[in-house]
Design an enzyme around this catalytic site. Structure first.
Site, PDB file in Angstrom:
ATOM      1  CB  ALA A 256      -0.867  -0.347   1.069  1.00  0.00           C
ATOM      2  CB  CYS A 376      11.469   5.890   0.835  1.00  0.00           C
ATOM      3  SG  CYS A 376      10.191   5.409   1.823  1.00  0.00           S
TER       4      CYS A 376
HETATM    5  C1  LIG Z   1       7.180   2.092   2.074  1.00  0.00           C
HETATM    6  S1  LIG Z   1       5.580   1.484   2.183  1.00  0.00           S
HETATM    7  C2  LIG Z   1       4.700   0.420   1.006  1.00  0.00           C
HETATM    8  C3  LIG Z   1       5.084   1.632  -0.255  1.00  0.00           C
HETATM    9  C4  LIG Z   1       4.466   1.091  -1.217  1.00  0.00           C
HETATM   10  N1  LIG Z   1       4.676  -0.221  -1.316  1.00  0.00           N
HETATM   11  C5  LIG Z   1       3.865   1.427  -2.415  1.00  0.00           C
HETATM   12  O1  LIG Z   1       5.091   1.651  -3.360  1.00  0.00           O
HETATM   13  O2  LIG Z   1       3.277   2.115  -2.862  1.00  0.00           O
HETATM   14  C6  LIG Z   1       5.522   0.496   3.544  1.00  0.00           C
HETATM   15  C7  LIG Z   1       3.767   0.025   3.498  1.00  0.00           C
HETATM   16  O3  LIG Z   1       4.020  -1.735   4.295  1.00  0.00           O
HETATM   17  C8  LIG Z   1       2.803  -1.713   5.809  1.00  0.00           C
HETATM   18  N2  LIG Z   1       3.790  -2.221   6.567  1.00  0.00           N
HETATM   19  C9  LIG Z   1       4.330  -2.000   7.535  1.00  0.00           C
HETATM   20  N3  LIG Z   1       4.492  -3.250   8.458  1.00  0.00           N
HETATM   21  C10 LIG Z   1       3.763  -4.651   7.909  1.00  0.00           C
HETATM   22  C11 LIG Z   1       3.634  -5.759   8.131  1.00  0.00           C
HETATM   23  N4  LIG Z   1       3.983  -5.847   9.033  1.00  0.00           N
HETATM   24  N5  LIG Z   1       2.890  -6.805   6.755  1.00  0.00           N
HETATM   25  C12 LIG Z   1       2.696  -5.633   5.753  1.00  0.00           C
HETATM   26  N6  LIG Z   1       2.415  -5.459   5.515  1.00  0.00           N
HETATM   27  C13 LIG Z   1       2.841  -4.064   6.455  1.00  0.00           C
HETATM   28  C14 LIG Z   1       2.421   0.155   5.369  1.00  0.00           C
HETATM   29  O4  LIG Z   1       0.911  -0.517   5.528  1.00  0.00           O
HETATM   30  C15 LIG Z   1       2.951   0.582   4.601  1.00  0.00           C
HETATM   31  O5  LIG Z   1       1.668   0.760   3.405  1.00  0.00           O
END
Ligand SMILES: C[S@@+](CC[C@H](N)C(=O)[O-])C[C@H]1O[C@@H](n2cnc3c(N)ncnc32)[C@H](O)[C@@H]1O
Length: 445
Positions: A256, A376
């Site tokens: 997300a 990032c």
């Molecule tokens: C850097 S963002 C990802 C951005 C995405 N890849 C994009 O390009 O749009 C990190 C994501 O990791 C999710 N996240 C954090 N901990 C997580 C976990 N234990 N399992 C799955 N998702 C997780 C967060 O909800 C967040 O949406």
């Protein structure tokens, strides 16, 4: 009835205060308050709130010198309003007299009429005594970053720390991604040019277009129908890198709001099978919307990437993208609130979480498959620290250091393992990538 200008400044102060005193994210604070404003006033609120948070430490140093004693806790919004006032005097083209009178009136909008006089006196003295020309006294005010982050950047990037600090305080350009399934970036550039929108391409990041000026997405030909998406060029490196070996079954483990998974779908072609996972159900809605706009489908799963036993169907993946939750210290120019919301202690916690997710996902990769670890962040502890420790502990893992495109060699800094794009390099955000490949053991050959 207060003027629009005063109401706009009052809302900007509330937004700033929600971040500085309330610990809210800037996006959430803006979303909560922008609805009260006409669309035409929202851009001024954004400009003021972003600018004040970018220059928070310098502005606060000036405020501390101007006021005889700090504002009471319940009047903290007036501290934020004073910062909004000073910022207009130092960094905008708003005429001084308008900046002062509207900011003073905003104190009444904020139901603090008694403090309007303090705002008036401080702003006038600031102008009269040319205090904007005063040298910042502290390092934090000089670089507009918290001390802990300045120290960390100096430790991790001794030769580049000041360039990173300066880049973090600059405004980021708007980058687009051409949908490779519909045409190339050059064709998109021509379509944009026909609409009077100038854009450049970037060597080595084939789908990227950098706009000369930011535009509302509704003005971009091709956005509504999914031919174009908004995505920084550094983030676009992920998709091309992971798809370089044409994997068919791919997991995007932290998907997300769906920027990188959309890119993977655009590059995947027929028969491509993408699972987009995230643990945040609300943010997954954004993934759905993004995929719908580009007209491509993934299997969307709400689950914890560190607990694959709860959602994995035991079919190995050819490739995994782990765009890990991180400090976001590479994207401060787009999210200046990070400088206020992050704490030094967060970094160790984040790197432990990143290591846990990486170790949990590794068994899901087929032998010969690749896992692209991305953040990032510009901090070593979250980047080569995590990937390096994993490589030491996992004998079946080795680094594949071949870049997806030779032309990006100059913008990617080689680290002990993986590569770093520093914020501002070729106009890009800060990003880290390490590509890990699972060795094929004799028994699986
Ligand atoms: C850097 S963002 C990802 C951005 C995405 N890849 C994009 O390009 O749009 C990190 C994501 O990791 C999710 N996240 C954090 N901990 C997580 C976990 N234990 N399992 C799955 N998702 C997780 C967060 O909800 C967040 O949406």
């Amino acid at each position: 009835m207060a003027s629009t200008g005063a109401r706009t400044r009052a809302v900007a102060a509330e937004v700033v205060d929600a971040v500085v005193s309330g610990g809210k994210s800037l996006d959430a604070a803006l979303a909560a308050r922008e609805a009260q404003l006409a669309p035409a006033d929202r851009s001024l609120v954004r400009m003021l709130a972003f600018g004040v948070l970018r220059h928070h430490w310098r502005l606060q140093e000036s405020i501390d010198a101007l006021v005889t004693r700090p504002f009471r806790a319940r009047d903290r919004v007036i501290n934020a309003l004073l910062a909004v006032g000073l910022y207009q005097l130092t960094d905008t083209r708003i005429p001084d007299h308008a900046a002062v009178s509207q900011t003073v009136e905003a104190a009444r909008v904020l139901r603090r009429p008694k403090l309007a006089g303090v705002i008036n006196a401080c702003l006038r003295r600031y102008r009269r005594e040319h205090l904007a020309a005063a040298e910042p006294r502290s390092e934090a005010a000089r670089w507009n970053h918290p001390d802990w982050l300045i120290a960390k950047l100096r430790e991790d990037w001794p030769a580049d720390a000041e360039a990173i600090l300066a880049a973090n305080n600059a405004q980021a350009p708007m980058w687009l991604r051409a949908n490779a399934a519909r045409g190339d970036a050059a064709a998109c550039r021509d379509r944009l040019a026909a609409a009077g929108i100038a854009a450049d391409l970037l060597d080595g990041v084939p789908d990227a277009l950098r706009l000369a000026e930011p535009h509302a997405v509704t003005d971009l030909p091709g956005f509504a129908d999914g031919a174009l998406s908004v995505q920084d060029a550094a983030a676009q490196i992920a998709g091309r890198w992971l798809m370089a070996h044409a994997p068919r079954r791919v997991l995007d483990a932290c998907a997300a709001p769906g920027g990188k998974s959309g890119h993977l779908l655009e590059l995947g072609g027929a028969g491509f099978d993408l699972t987009a996972l995230d643990h945040d159900a609300v943010r997954l809605e954004r993934v759905r919307e993004n995929h719908e706009r580009i007209g491509l489908d993934a299997t969307i799963v709400c689950g914890d990437a560190s607990k694959p036993g709860e959602w994995w169907d035991k079919e190995p993946f050819d490739a995994i993208l782990l765009d890990a939750p991180c400090s976001a210290t590479g994207v401060i120019r787009r999210h200046p609130d990070i400088k206020l919301l992050r704490r030094a202690d967060d970094i160790d916690e984040l790197s432990a979480l990143q290591g846990r997710i990486l170790a949990a996902l590794w068994p899901l990769l087929r032998p010969g498959g690749r896992l692209l670890y991305a953040t990032c962040s510009v901090l070593a502890a979250e980047n080569e620290g995590v990937a390096g420790r994993f490589l030491e502990s996992e004998s079946a893992a080795e680094e594949d250091a071949v870049l997806p495109n030779n032309n990006i060699r100059d913008v990617m800094r080689r680290k002990a393992c993986g590569y770093q794009v520093l914020p501002g390099t070729a106009g890009m955000d800060g990003f880290y990538y390490a590509c890990l490949v699972k060795k094929v053991s004799r028994s699986t050959r």
